[in-house]
Design a protein around this motif. Structure first.
Motif, PDB file in Angstrom:
ATOM      1  N   ASN A 154      10.875  -4.043   6.140  1.00  0.00           N
ATOM      2  CA  ASN A 154      11.354  -3.259   5.015  1.00  0.00           C
ATOM      3  C   ASN A 154      10.195  -2.744   4.165  1.00  0.00           C
ATOM      4  O   ASN A 154      10.148  -1.575   3.776  1.00  0.00           O
ATOM      5  CB  ASN A 154      12.297  -4.151   4.201  1.00  0.00           C
ATOM      6  N   GLU A 155       9.247  -3.614   3.923  1.00  0.00           N
ATOM      7  CA  GLU A 155       8.096  -3.248   3.091  1.00  0.00           C
ATOM      8  C   GLU A 155       7.244  -2.192   3.791  1.00  0.00           C
ATOM      9  O   GLU A 155       6.827  -1.213   3.173  1.00  0.00           O
ATOM     10  CB  GLU A 155       7.211  -4.478   2.846  1.00  0.00           C
ATOM     11  N   ALA A 156       6.987  -2.436   5.065  1.00  0.00           N
ATOM     12  CA  ALA A 156       6.084  -1.555   5.806  1.00  0.00           C
ATOM     13  C   ALA A 156       6.697  -0.161   5.928  1.00  0.00           C
ATOM     14  O   ALA A 156       6.022   0.852   5.735  1.00  0.00           O
ATOM     15  CB  ALA A 156       5.791  -2.141   7.181  1.00  0.00           C
ATOM     16  N   LYS A 157       7.957  -0.113   6.245  1.00  0.00           N
ATOM     17  CA  LYS A 157       8.652   1.174   6.344  1.00  0.00           C
ATOM     18  C   LYS A 157       8.553   1.926   5.013  1.00  0.00           C
ATOM     19  O   LYS A 157       8.312   3.128   4.981  1.00  0.00           O
ATOM     20  CB  LYS A 157      10.128   0.926   6.661  1.00  0.00           C
ATOM     21  N   GLY A 158       8.763   1.190   3.949  1.00  0.00           N
ATOM     22  CA  GLY A 158       8.723   1.791   2.609  1.00  0.00           C
ATOM     23  C   GLY A 158       7.379   2.430   2.313  1.00  0.00           C
ATOM     24  O   GLY A 158       7.313   3.519   1.745  1.00  0.00           O
ATOM     25  N   VAL A 159       6.316   1.783   2.733  1.00  0.00           N
ATOM     26  CA  VAL A 159       4.965   2.302   2.470  1.00  0.00           C
ATOM     27  C   VAL A 159       4.779   3.646   3.164  1.00  0.00           C
ATOM     28  O   VAL A 159       4.128   4.553   2.639  1.00  0.00           O
ATOM     29  CB  VAL A 159       3.899   1.290   2.965  1.00  0.00           C
ATOM     30  N   LEU A 160       5.362   3.786   4.359  1.00  0.00           N
ATOM     31  CA  LEU A 160       5.064   4.959   5.173  1.00  0.00           C
ATOM     32  C   LEU A 160       5.953   6.166   4.877  1.00  0.00           C
ATOM     33  O   LEU A 160       5.719   7.265   5.389  1.00  0.00           O
ATOM     34  CB  LEU A 160       5.151   4.595   6.659  1.00  0.00           C
ATOM     35  N   TYR A 161       6.947   5.978   4.051  1.00  0.00           N
ATOM     36  CA  TYR A 161       7.911   7.065   3.835  1.00  0.00           C
ATOM     37  C   TYR A 161       7.251   8.342   3.330  1.00  0.00           C
ATOM     38  O   TYR A 161       7.506   9.423   3.830  1.00  0.00           O
ATOM     39  CB  TYR A 161       8.994   6.618   2.845  1.00  0.00           C
ATOM     40  N   ASN A 162       6.379   8.220   2.349  1.00  0.00           N
ATOM     41  CA  ASN A 162       5.786   9.404   1.736  1.00  0.00           C
ATOM     42  C   ASN A 162       4.515   9.867   2.432  1.00  0.00           C
ATOM     43  O   ASN A 162       3.643  10.441   1.803  1.00  0.00           O
ATOM     44  CB  ASN A 162       5.479   9.130   0.265  1.00  0.00           C
ATOM     45  N   THR A 163       4.409   9.567   3.708  1.00  0.00           N
ATOM     46  CA  THR A 163       3.190   9.987   4.424  1.00  0.00           C
ATOM     47  C   THR A 163       3.605  10.731   5.682  1.00  0.00           C
ATOM     48  O   THR A 163       4.779  10.716   6.072  1.00  0.00           O
ATOM     49  CB  THR A 163       2.355   8.761   4.854  1.00  0.00           C
ATOM     50  N   SER A 164       2.622  11.343   6.322  1.00  0.00           N
ATOM     51  CA  SER A 164       2.950  12.030   7.570  1.00  0.00           C
ATOM     52  C   SER A 164       2.850  11.074   8.752  1.00  0.00           C
ATOM     53  O   SER A 164       3.245  11.389   9.861  1.00  0.00           O
ATOM     54  CB  SER A 164       2.003  13.213   7.747  1.00  0.00           C
ATOM     55  N   ALA A 165       2.291   9.888   8.492  1.00  0.00           N
ATOM     56  CA  ALA A 165       2.197   8.906   9.577  1.00  0.00           C
ATOM     57  C   ALA A 165       3.556   8.278   9.769  1.00  0.00           C
ATOM     58  O   ALA A 165       4.012   7.534   8.920  1.00  0.00           O
ATOM     59  CB  ALA A 165       1.165   7.847   9.223  1.00  0.00           C
ATOM     60  N   ARG A 166       4.219   8.613  10.833  1.00  0.00           N
ATOM     61  CA  ARG A 166       5.560   8.071  11.050  1.00  0.00           C
ATOM     62  C   ARG A 166       5.697   7.510  12.469  1.00  0.00           C
ATOM     63  O   ARG A 166       6.407   8.075  13.301  1.00  0.00           O
ATOM     64  CB  ARG A 166       6.622   9.161  10.835  1.00  0.00           C
ATOM     65  N   PRO A 167       4.977   6.422  12.765  1.00  0.00           N
ATOM     66  CA  PRO A 167       5.179   5.823  14.089  1.00  0.00           C
ATOM     67  C   PRO A 167       6.598   5.265  14.188  1.00  0.00           C
ATOM     68  O   PRO A 167       7.219   5.010  13.163  1.00  0.00           O
ATOM     69  CB  PRO A 167       4.147   4.689  14.112  1.00  0.00           C
ATOM     70  N   ILE A 168       7.058   5.115  15.412  1.00  0.00           N
ATOM     71  CA  ILE A 168       8.372   4.455  15.587  1.00  0.00           C
ATOM     72  C   ILE A 168       8.214   2.998  15.180  1.00  0.00           C
ATOM     73  O   ILE A 168       7.260   2.330  15.583  1.00  0.00           O
ATOM     74  CB  ILE A 168       8.834   4.564  17.064  1.00  0.00           C
ATOM     75  N   MET A 169       9.147   2.522  14.375  1.00  0.00           N
ATOM     76  CA  MET A 169       9.051   1.125  13.933  1.00  0.00           C
ATOM     77  C   MET A 169      10.314   0.390  14.323  1.00  0.00           C
ATOM     78  O   MET A 169      11.414   0.856  14.057  1.00  0.00           O
ATOM     79  CB  MET A 169       8.855   1.060  12.420  1.00  0.00           C
ATOM     80  N   LYS A 170      10.126  -0.730  14.961  1.00  0.00           N
ATOM     81  CA  LYS A 170      11.288  -1.544  15.305  1.00  0.00           C
ATOM     82  C   LYS A 170      11.083  -2.956  14.778  1.00  0.00           C
ATOM     83  O   LYS A 170       9.967  -3.472  14.775  1.00  0.00           O
ATOM     84  CB  LYS A 170      11.525  -1.541  16.815  1.00  0.00           C
ATOM     85  N   ASN A 171      12.169  -3.530  14.306  1.00  0.00           N
ATOM     86  CA  ASN A 171      12.103  -4.844  13.670  1.00  0.00           C
ATOM     87  C   ASN A 171      12.658  -5.918  14.617  1.00  0.00           C
ATOM     88  O   ASN A 171      13.796  -5.818  15.070  1.00  0.00           O
ATOM     89  CB  ASN A 171      12.947  -4.803  12.377  1.00  0.00           C
ATOM     90  N   TYR A 172      11.841  -6.899  14.906  1.00  0.00           N
ATOM     91  CA  TYR A 172      12.289  -8.025  15.734  1.00  0.00           C
ATOM     92  C   TYR A 172      12.375  -9.273  14.865  1.00  0.00           C
ATOM     93  O   TYR A 172      11.370  -9.713  14.288  1.00  0.00           O
ATOM     94  CB  TYR A 172      11.325  -8.247  16.893  1.00  0.00           C
ATOM     95  N   ILE A 173      13.567  -9.811  14.751  1.00  0.00           N
ATOM     96  CA  ILE A 173      13.750 -11.046  13.992  1.00  0.00           C
ATOM     97  C   ILE A 173      13.526 -12.195  14.967  1.00  0.00           C
ATOM     98  O   ILE A 173      14.204 -12.279  16.001  1.00  0.00           O
ATOM     99  CB  ILE A 173      15.175 -11.134  13.392  1.00  0.00           C
ATOM    100  N   VAL A 174      12.551 -13.021  14.649  1.00  0.00           N
ATOM    101  CA  VAL A 174      12.166 -14.069  15.607  1.00  0.00           C
ATOM    102  C   VAL A 174      12.013 -15.430  14.929  1.00  0.00           C
ATOM    103  O   VAL A 174      11.657 -15.509  13.754  1.00  0.00           O
ATOM    104  CB  VAL A 174      10.818 -13.729  16.305  1.00  0.00           C
TER     105      VAL A 174
END
Ligand SMILES: Cc1ncc(C[n+]2csc(CCOP(=O)(O)OP(=O)(O)O)c2C)c(N)n1
Ligand code: SF4
Lengths: 395, 311
Positions: free
Chosen positions: A336-356
């Motif tokens: 959640n935090e990491a996605k939030g950081v990237l919202y306002n940037t052009s860097a938009r790698p695919i992000m997937k969350n694994y709960i482990v």
């Protein structure tokens, strides 16, 4: 500067913490036992009993009081430490705000343990991450060495910016597992970490001071800004202290996110704490098998290393975020935090969350490999099947 | 005002002030008087810890401090723990605590913050034996949040969450005997005091300073706002509380009980004299008053017995 010759000891993560407390010349320890933190405070008590450490030990009647007494001690100018885990940390919650609000550089080790019910004494990061907004810095240790180093560095950073810091280690995986730790001779720790110079001192009566009084809407806001600013300033201090630590003792902590193989990786695994040890080993193996993978180990979760994350995001196609924690009704907290950081940037790698690994479920090298396969598939497809994957859920 | 030397000699209350005018207590507030006496007794080299309570406000909002001493505001339930931590820190730093010339660490908390939410921290503080003084100013309710009952509220008293009405009043429990709980910890020194008897209070504060280990003083502090009493009657009410034996003055020192002289020599005055000056007791029936009177006399007899046997 004396020459650095490390003292190698085989210790548990908890003992590593206790040695660091001793070497940091902590003056007051107020603590309450909880599994799996207990052996930290037992070891400290043993140091005192043997005359190896000159610490005022306050065996309080609860964690709430452990934090309150640490706050009192710190406000009265002492270097103060406590340790806890899960339910104990939750009980401290109110006072965590008090420590940061009163700008007291208390350092605490929290052993990540799952919250009950159902009762569990095993690893889970939700306890510490639930304290995210209390104004504490958070350092996640990967191994026993990092527990030891983390405590020493945290005191230095905390006392520079007057913000409390939490050093976090995994239940049992670190707390009770023995490993070689390189300890630093006392004189060299003393050079690195001089006695504390408090921001204010309740024992100085040259003028009457009042700490923590009521502030009206006219002032409260500015108090909060100052804390926000101190956290922002802490980033530079963390990097400087981490660099200095590296120069003095050979272990560099100047990166808030420790990176490996990022430059030419298609995707990286991102996570915190001991599970990143497993990831690092798996990544070495995967690299040998031709996978273009890397890792990004978030050491400091607060303050959050936005800038470093951004750099990583700019160079990869995907990020697999491994969360040994969960924010109910949403997703993994680091994700959640990491996605939030990237919202306002052009860097938009695919992000997937694994709960482990919640509640101490094993997380192994084959698991990392399986996640790598899944992530590879997602990147090739160019889109997510699902955003949050409860990996190894018994269906 | 300059006090003539001849009068100064007779005064046992120190003349110097460490609690400034301009504080924000209500008129006739017993708590503010109490804090003033504490600082007169201990002087400037005092660290006062105040949890959430009326005194948070009395001591002044940022950037003001009405105390000429160092003040640490803390969370409601933590007074006992915070003074423990401060004491430990001073010791760790080699700073002298208590005694004639040492730093005084003082917890100053209301009855709610002591008898209820802070009881655990108080117990821990007492039991571990820290060199600090804990003063519970007892205004018999939660005044800061608008007059709700505490476990130190007396039987029959109106409060905003034990209101009086058609169904009669709701406060059906007698006052919790916090000092008995304190004494059960076998503390070196515990005492009751009243703002109506400042010399006695200051003597006790000074004694607490000399005796090593934790001390506890329960200070009776009228609150005109919460007690629905005239602002100029606070001292009279506090005096009557002692004279009716509703709040007797006594000391407990190393196992010995001693009743202090302002307490009734022979027959205590009837409890009505204490009750009638306060609007908070207006819902009490004759029977209620008798019930309270019986409790007061029973507790008074108990105390006299204790003083007799363990005097
Ligand atoms: C954990 C917590 N719960 C509730 C409160 C709200 N609160 C603030 S002061 C107070 C009552 C204080 O009563 P007492 O200790 O008797 O002191 P007084 O106000 O009467 O002086 C309460 C309930 C709080 N500050 N913290
Ligand atoms: S409400 Fe009562 S205790 Fe509070 S300041 Fe007013 S008089 Fe004093």
């Amino acid at each position: 500067m004396a020459e650095y010759k490390p003292i190698r000891k085989v210790v548990s993560g908890n003992y590593a913490a206790a040695y660091a407390v001793k070497h940091a010349r902590v003056q007051v320890v107020a603590a309450y036992p909880i599994t799996p933190q207990t052996s930290i405070i037992e070891k400290i008590a043993e140091f005192i009993a043997n005359g190896e450490a000159d610490i005022q030990y306050v065996p309080v009647e609860s964690e709430h009081s452990a934090m309150a007494a640490s706050i009192g001690a710190s406000a009265a100018g002492a270097r103060a430490f406590t340790a806890t885990s899960a339910q104990g940390l939750a009980l401290m919650h109110e006072m965590l705000h008090w420590a940061s609000g009163a700008r007291l550089p208390v350092v605490m080790v929290n052993v990540n343990r799952a919250m009950a019910p159902p009762w569990s004494v095993w690893d889970d990061q939700t306890d510490s991450l639930a304290q995210r907004d209390t104004g504490w810095m958070q350092f996640y240790a990967e191994n026993n060495q990092e527990v030891y180093d983390g405590v020493l560095m945290s005191f230095k950073v905390a006392e520079t910016v007057n913000v409390p810091a939490m050093v976090i280690e995994s239940a049992f995986i670190l707390s009770h597992t023995y490993d070689v730790v390189e300890m630093i001779p006392q004189e060299l720790v003393d050079e690195f970490l001089p006695p504390r110079k408090p921001l204010y001192d309740l024992a100085d009566f040259s003028r009457a001071i009042s700490v923590g009084a009521l502030a009206t809407p006219n002032d409260y806001y500015e108090f909060r800004y100052k804390l926000a600013k101190a956290m922002e300033d802490a980033k530079k201090v963390i990097k400087d202290v981490g660099k200095e630590f590296g120069e003095r003792f050979g272990r560099d902590y100047s990166e808030m996110i420790e990176k490996g193989y990022v430059d030419d990786a298609d995707f990286v695994f991102m996570g915190m704490g001991s599970l990143m040890g497993t990831v690092k080993e798996a990544v070495d193996l995967l690299r040998k098998e031709g996978y273009k993978v890397g890792y990004a180990k978030v050491r400091w979760f607060r303050p959050f290393p936005k800038e470093e994350l951004l750099e990583i995001a700019e160079s990869v196609k995907g990020i697999a975020v491994l969360d040994r924690n969960f924010s109910f009704g949403q997703e993994g907290i680091l994700f959640n935090e990491a996605k939030g950081v990237l919202y306002n940037t052009s860097a938009r790698p695919i992000m997937k969350n694994y709960i482990v690994g919640l509640g101490g479920r094993d997380f192994t090298v084959p698991d990392v490999k399986a996640i790598a396969e899944d992530m590879k598939r997602v990147i090739e497809a160019g889109k997510l099947d699902r955003e949050v994957e409860w990996y190894h859920l018994k269906r | 005002m300059e006090i003539p030397e001849s009068i100064k000699k007779r005064l046992t209350i120190p003349a110097e002030e460490h609690f400034f005018a301009g504080h924000t207590a209500c008129q006739g507030c017993g708590a503010s008087l109490g804090l003033r006496y504490v600082l007169k007794a201990y002087g400037k080299k005092t660290i006062v810890v105040i949890p959430a309570c009326c005194s948070t406000i009395i001591a002044g909002a940022w950037p003001y401090n009405t105390l000429d001493a160092n003040l640490f505001h803390t969370a409601f339930e933590t007074t006992g723990a915070v003074i423990s931590g401060i004491e430990a820190a001073l010791k760790a730093r080699g700073i002298k605590v208590k005694g004639e010339d040492g730093v005084m660490v003082v917890g100053w908390a209301g009855d709610g913050g002591t008898a209820d939410i802070g009881l655990q921290a108080l117990s821990g503080f007492l039991e571990r034996g820290h060199d600090a003084v804990y003063i519970m100013y007892d205004n018999e309710a939660y005044m800061n949040t608008g007059i709700q009952r505490s476990s130190s509220t007396p039987y029959g008293a109106w409060t905003t969450n034990t209101p009086g009405g058609k169904m009669h009043f709701l406060e059906k429990r007698h006052k919790k005997k916090v000092i008995d709980i304190v004494i059960a910890h076998e503390v070196p020194y515990a005492a009751t005091a009243s703002v109506a008897f400042p010399e006695d209070f200051i003597r006790k504060l000074k004694k607490a300073r000399k005796i090593p280990g934790p001390s506890f003083i329960q200070l009776f502090s009228p609150c005109p706002t919460g007690w629905r009493s005239p602002t100029d009657k606070s001292i009279e009410i506090a005096r009557l509380a002692v004279q009716t034996a509703y709040f007797p003055l006594f000391e407990y020192e190393n196992g010995k009980y001693k009743i202090n002289m302002p307490s009734p020599k022979k027959e205590p005055k009837p409890i009505e004299e204490f009750l009638k000056l306060q609007g908070r007791f207006k819902y009490m029936t004759r029977e209620d008053i008798e019930n309270l009177q019986a409790w007061v006399l029973r507790e008074w007899e108990k105390l006299k017995k204790l003083a007799e046997v363990f005097g």
